[in-house]
Design a protein around this motif. Structure first.
Motif, PDB file in Angstrom:
ATOM      1  N   ILE A 155      50.583   4.967   6.548  1.00  0.00           N
ATOM      2  CA  ILE A 155      51.534   6.046   6.240  1.00  0.00           C
ATOM      3  C   ILE A 155      52.514   6.222   7.389  1.00  0.00           C
ATOM      4  O   ILE A 155      53.725   6.415   7.184  1.00  0.00           O
ATOM      5  CB  ILE A 155      50.775   7.351   5.952  1.00  0.00           C
ATOM      6  CG1 ILE A 155      49.965   7.221   4.660  1.00  0.00           C
ATOM      7  CG2 ILE A 155      51.745   8.527   5.839  1.00  0.00           C
ATOM      8  CD1 ILE A 155      49.098   8.428   4.359  1.00  0.00           C
ATOM      9  N   VAL A 156      52.014   6.133   8.621  1.00  0.00           N
ATOM     10  CA  VAL A 156      52.898   6.239   9.788  1.00  0.00           C
ATOM     11  C   VAL A 156      53.896   5.094   9.806  1.00  0.00           C
ATOM     12  O   VAL A 156      55.080   5.271  10.127  1.00  0.00           O
ATOM     13  CB  VAL A 156      52.068   6.263  11.082  1.00  0.00           C
ATOM     14  CG1 VAL A 156      52.977   6.193  12.302  1.00  0.00           C
ATOM     15  CG2 VAL A 156      51.218   7.525  11.141  1.00  0.00           C
ATOM     16  N   VAL A 157      53.446   3.899   9.449  1.00  0.00           N
ATOM     17  CA  VAL A 157      54.337   2.734   9.462  1.00  0.00           C
ATOM     18  C   VAL A 157      55.406   2.855   8.386  1.00  0.00           C
ATOM     19  O   VAL A 157      56.584   2.561   8.637  1.00  0.00           O
ATOM     20  CB  VAL A 157      53.504   1.446   9.265  1.00  0.00           C
ATOM     21  CG1 VAL A 157      54.416   0.238   9.032  1.00  0.00           C
ATOM     22  CG2 VAL A 157      52.625   1.199  10.471  1.00  0.00           C
ATOM     23  N   ILE A 158      55.022   3.283   7.195  1.00  0.00           N
ATOM     24  CA  ILE A 158      55.969   3.321   6.082  1.00  0.00           C
ATOM     25  C   ILE A 158      56.881   4.537   6.172  1.00  0.00           C
ATOM     26  O   ILE A 158      58.095   4.428   5.929  1.00  0.00           O
ATOM     27  CB  ILE A 158      55.202   3.319   4.754  1.00  0.00           C
ATOM     28  CG1 ILE A 158      54.363   2.036   4.635  1.00  0.00           C
ATOM     29  CG2 ILE A 158      56.165   3.412   3.576  1.00  0.00           C
ATOM     30  CD1 ILE A 158      53.455   2.018   3.424  1.00  0.00           C
ATOM     31  N   TRP A 159      56.344   5.677   6.532  1.00  0.00           N
ATOM     32  CA  TRP A 159      57.140   6.914   6.586  1.00  0.00           C
ATOM     33  C   TRP A 159      57.004   7.573   7.952  1.00  0.00           C
ATOM     34  O   TRP A 159      56.388   8.648   8.081  1.00  0.00           O
ATOM     35  CB  TRP A 159      56.700   7.893   5.499  1.00  0.00           C
ATOM     36  CG  TRP A 159      56.881   7.351   4.119  1.00  0.00           C
ATOM     37  CD1 TRP A 159      58.047   7.146   3.452  1.00  0.00           C
ATOM     38  CD2 TRP A 159      55.829   6.964   3.214  1.00  0.00           C
ATOM     39  NE1 TRP A 159      57.811   6.647   2.197  1.00  0.00           N
ATOM     40  CE2 TRP A 159      56.466   6.524   2.019  1.00  0.00           C
ATOM     41  CE3 TRP A 159      54.440   6.949   3.300  1.00  0.00           C
ATOM     42  CZ2 TRP A 159      55.734   6.078   0.925  1.00  0.00           C
ATOM     43  CZ3 TRP A 159      53.715   6.491   2.210  1.00  0.00           C
ATOM     44  CH2 TRP A 159      54.354   6.065   1.048  1.00  0.00           C
ATOM     45  N   PRO A 160      57.563   6.988   8.986  1.00  0.00           N
ATOM     46  CA  PRO A 160      57.442   7.618  10.314  1.00  0.00           C
ATOM     47  C   PRO A 160      58.206   8.937  10.413  1.00  0.00           C
ATOM     48  O   PRO A 160      57.892   9.780  11.247  1.00  0.00           O
ATOM     49  CB  PRO A 160      58.032   6.560  11.254  1.00  0.00           C
ATOM     50  CG  PRO A 160      58.951   5.762  10.396  1.00  0.00           C
ATOM     51  CD  PRO A 160      58.324   5.733   9.041  1.00  0.00           C
ATOM     52  N   GLY A 161      59.208   9.111   9.535  1.00  0.00           N
ATOM     53  CA  GLY A 161      59.971  10.361   9.565  1.00  0.00           C
ATOM     54  C   GLY A 161      59.160  11.573   9.177  1.00  0.00           C
ATOM     55  O   GLY A 161      59.584  12.712   9.439  1.00  0.00           O
ATOM     56  N   LEU A 162      57.993  11.379   8.562  1.00  0.00           N
ATOM     57  CA  LEU A 162      57.142  12.519   8.222  1.00  0.00           C
ATOM     58  C   LEU A 162      56.494  13.138   9.451  1.00  0.00           C
ATOM     59  O   LEU A 162      56.031  14.280   9.394  1.00  0.00           O
ATOM     60  CB  LEU A 162      56.046  12.076   7.244  1.00  0.00           C
ATOM     61  CG  LEU A 162      56.500  11.584   5.866  1.00  0.00           C
ATOM     62  CD1 LEU A 162      55.285  11.099   5.069  1.00  0.00           C
ATOM     63  CD2 LEU A 162      57.230  12.689   5.113  1.00  0.00           C
ATOM     64  N   PHE A 163      56.451  12.394  10.560  1.00  0.00           N
ATOM     65  CA  PHE A 163      55.726  12.847  11.737  1.00  0.00           C
ATOM     66  C   PHE A 163      56.641  13.233  12.898  1.00  0.00           C
ATOM     67  O   PHE A 163      56.193  13.901  13.829  1.00  0.00           O
ATOM     68  CB  PHE A 163      54.756  11.750  12.193  1.00  0.00           C
ATOM     69  CG  PHE A 163      53.756  11.360  11.151  1.00  0.00           C
ATOM     70  CD1 PHE A 163      52.549  12.032  11.050  1.00  0.00           C
ATOM     71  CD2 PHE A 163      54.029  10.343  10.248  1.00  0.00           C
ATOM     72  CE1 PHE A 163      51.624  11.682  10.086  1.00  0.00           C
ATOM     73  CE2 PHE A 163      53.105   9.982   9.282  1.00  0.00           C
ATOM     74  CZ  PHE A 163      51.905  10.653   9.194  1.00  0.00           C
ATOM     75  N   THR A 164      57.872  12.818  12.851  1.00  0.00           N
ATOM     76  CA  THR A 164      58.807  13.190  13.911  1.00  0.00           C
ATOM     77  C   THR A 164      60.236  13.039  13.399  1.00  0.00           C
ATOM     78  O   THR A 164      60.520  12.165  12.562  1.00  0.00           O
ATOM     79  CB  THR A 164      58.618  12.313  15.159  1.00  0.00           C
ATOM     80  OG1 THR A 164      59.561  12.690  16.163  1.00  0.00           O
ATOM     81  CG2 THR A 164      58.805  10.840  14.845  1.00  0.00           C
ATOM     82  N   ASP A 165      61.113  13.916  13.875  1.00  0.00           N
ATOM     83  CA  ASP A 165      62.527  13.811  13.525  1.00  0.00           C
ATOM     84  C   ASP A 165      63.368  13.337  14.699  1.00  0.00           C
ATOM     85  O   ASP A 165      64.599  13.387  14.652  1.00  0.00           O
ATOM     86  CB  ASP A 165      63.044  15.162  13.027  1.00  0.00           C
ATOM     87  CG  ASP A 165      62.827  16.278  14.046  1.00  0.00           C
ATOM     88  OD1 ASP A 165      62.185  16.014  15.102  1.00  0.00           O
ATOM     89  OD2 ASP A 165      63.273  17.409  13.798  1.00  0.00           O
ATOM     90  N   GLN A 166      62.726  12.866  15.757  1.00  0.00           N
ATOM     91  CA  GLN A 166      63.429  12.391  16.944  1.00  0.00           C
ATOM     92  C   GLN A 166      63.748  10.901  16.816  1.00  0.00           C
ATOM     93  O   GLN A 166      63.013  10.144  16.177  1.00  0.00           O
ATOM     94  CB  GLN A 166      62.584  12.630  18.196  1.00  0.00           C
ATOM     95  CG  GLN A 166      62.227  14.082  18.440  1.00  0.00           C
ATOM     96  CD  GLN A 166      63.447  14.948  18.724  1.00  0.00           C
ATOM     97  OE1 GLN A 166      64.386  14.506  19.386  1.00  0.00           O
ATOM     98  NE2 GLN A 166      63.437  16.167  18.217  1.00  0.00           N
ATOM     99  N   ASP A 167      64.840  10.504  17.430  1.00  0.00           N
ATOM    100  CA  ASP A 167      65.224   9.092  17.451  1.00  0.00           C
ATOM    101  C   ASP A 167      64.500   8.407  18.606  1.00  0.00           C
ATOM    102  O   ASP A 167      64.699   8.788  19.765  1.00  0.00           O
ATOM    103  CB  ASP A 167      66.741   8.958  17.625  1.00  0.00           C
ATOM    104  CG  ASP A 167      67.213   7.523  17.498  1.00  0.00           C
ATOM    105  OD1 ASP A 167      66.363   6.624  17.323  1.00  0.00           O
ATOM    106  OD2 ASP A 167      68.438   7.282  17.577  1.00  0.00           O
ATOM    107  N   PRO A 168      63.675   7.410  18.344  1.00  0.00           N
ATOM    108  CA  PRO A 168      62.928   6.791  19.439  1.00  0.00           C
ATOM    109  C   PRO A 168      63.803   6.003  20.407  1.00  0.00           C
ATOM    110  O   PRO A 168      63.393   5.732  21.533  1.00  0.00           O
ATOM    111  CB  PRO A 168      61.938   5.865  18.707  1.00  0.00           C
ATOM    112  CG  PRO A 168      62.609   5.561  17.414  1.00  0.00           C
ATOM    113  CD  PRO A 168      63.353   6.802  17.035  1.00  0.00           C
ATOM    114  N   ARG A 169      64.999   5.634  19.965  1.00  0.00           N
ATOM    115  CA  ARG A 169      65.890   4.864  20.836  1.00  0.00           C
ATOM    116  C   ARG A 169      66.831   5.747  21.641  1.00  0.00           C
ATOM    117  O   ARG A 169      67.553   5.243  22.514  1.00  0.00           O
ATOM    118  CB  ARG A 169      66.709   3.875  20.001  1.00  0.00           C
ATOM    119  CG  ARG A 169      65.867   2.831  19.285  1.00  0.00           C
ATOM    120  CD  ARG A 169      66.748   1.846  18.533  1.00  0.00           C
ATOM    121  NE  ARG A 169      65.957   0.844  17.829  1.00  0.00           N
ATOM    122  CZ  ARG A 169      65.468   1.000  16.615  1.00  0.00           C
ATOM    123  NH1 ARG A 169      65.678   2.150  15.967  1.00  0.00           N
ATOM    124  NH2 ARG A 169      64.765   0.056  16.043  1.00  0.00           N
TER     125      ARG A 169
END
Length: 318
Positions: free
Chosen positions: A67-81
């Motif tokens: 779930i984290v791999v497919i929908w990472p936006g569910l767990f954070t709204d920050q841009d990792p880059r």
């Protein structure tokens, strides 16, 4: 000479009497219990897996990671880059539970999005690993002859090449390194493992009675392989696949940690571990991606152990 009729007549006490049918009491017969539909090894394995707490824990962790791999936006709204030097090494705060690294990047967001590269590389390499090795091993074990000899000799060549050494050398020679490059390299030097397992399982299955019956009924050899041999020989290959999936994830992270894996523009657990290793004396940055990597690999190893015990008839009897 004695009469044959008299010689054949029974002696006294050995006469046979047949009672009339009307005088015979018919007793009630025992009821035959319905045993139900015959069970297969897969149904028995699934029944055991459902009652195995190790399998349940591993399955829950794997589903969560997917779930984290497919929908990472569910767990954070920050841009990792996105990195801001003003937040360099800032402690945790609202919306940033893990704080920031030295470049000012959100550690939590990078940990969440880092799962995508590592898990996709592991899953892709595993699928190619099974496709190449399983197909060649099954064909070699079922048909034998020159095909078996060729596949075995080629596999021995790849056996002699260490995976990590080959991956480091080839990745350094490539100008453009992508996730597909990692997948192809990992599968190219590990397919003999799947071929060996598939070959031995097919050789054992093709000598079974149901294969002989299929041949007697006129079933062609390709149909016998697909319909009868492969379904009964897939158990060992499934077990080794789940175990190698964790190995591929670790290998991708190791290559990224060494700087010869995915480029720095790709968010990966291995690259973040390399970054956090430089600050290990002053910060716990290393702890977060390393823990995520360890839990993911551990879940696949636990899954492989549970599946192996469920598909092993000897393990079920112990």
């Amino acid at each position: 000479m004695p009469d044959r009729t008299e010689a054949a007549s029974p002696r006294r006490g050995q006469e046979h009497f047949v009672a009339p049918p009307d005088e015979v009491e018919v007793l009630a017969t025992d009821a035959v219990l319905d045993a139900g539909a015959p069970t297969s090894i897969w149904r028995d394995a699934w029944r055991q897996l459902r009652r195995n707490p190790i399998f349940i824990v591993a399955a829950v962790l794997i589903v969560f990671v997917l779930i984290v791999v497919i929908w990472p936006g569910l767990f954070t709204d920050q841009d990792p880059r996105y990195c801001n030097g003003d937040f360099s090494m800032d402690p945790r705060g609202a919306g940033h539970p893990f704080g920031f690294d030295k470049q000012g990047c959100d550690i939590y967001a990078r940990t969440v999005y880092g799962a995508r590269a590592s898990v996709l590389a592991g899953v892709g390499a595993t699928l190619l690993f099974v496709l190449i090795g399983g197909t060649l091993g099954a064909l070699a074990g079922f048909y034998g002859g020159p095909l078996d000899s060729i596949v075995s000799r080629v596999a021995e060549v790849f056996y002699a090449i260490p995976l990590m050494l080959a991956a480091i050398v080839i990745m350094q020679l490539l100008d453009a390194r992508t996730i597909w490059t990692v997948i192809v390299i990992l599968a190219s030097f590990t397919w003999p493992q799947a071929a060996r397992i598939a070959r031995s399982a097919v050789i054992q299955a093709k000598n079974s009675d149901y294969v002989t019956a299929a041949k007697a009924l006129g079933v062609s050899r390709p149909q016998t392989l697909v319909r009868h041999v492969l379904p009964n020989a897939a158990g060992p290959l499934i077990v080794v696949t789940t175990l190698w999936l964790g190995v591929f994830i670790v290998t991708e992270a190791t290559l990224s940690y060494l700087g010869v894996g995915l480029p720095r523009t790709v968010v990966s657990w291995g690259a973040d571990i390399a970054t956090g290793q430089k600050e290990i004396r002053t910060s716990a940055i290393l702890f977060y991606p390393a823990t995520a990597l360890a839990l993911t690999v551990l879940s696949f190893i636990m899954l492989g152990d549970a599946v192996r015990d469920a598909l092993d008839p000897k393990a079920r009897k112990r």
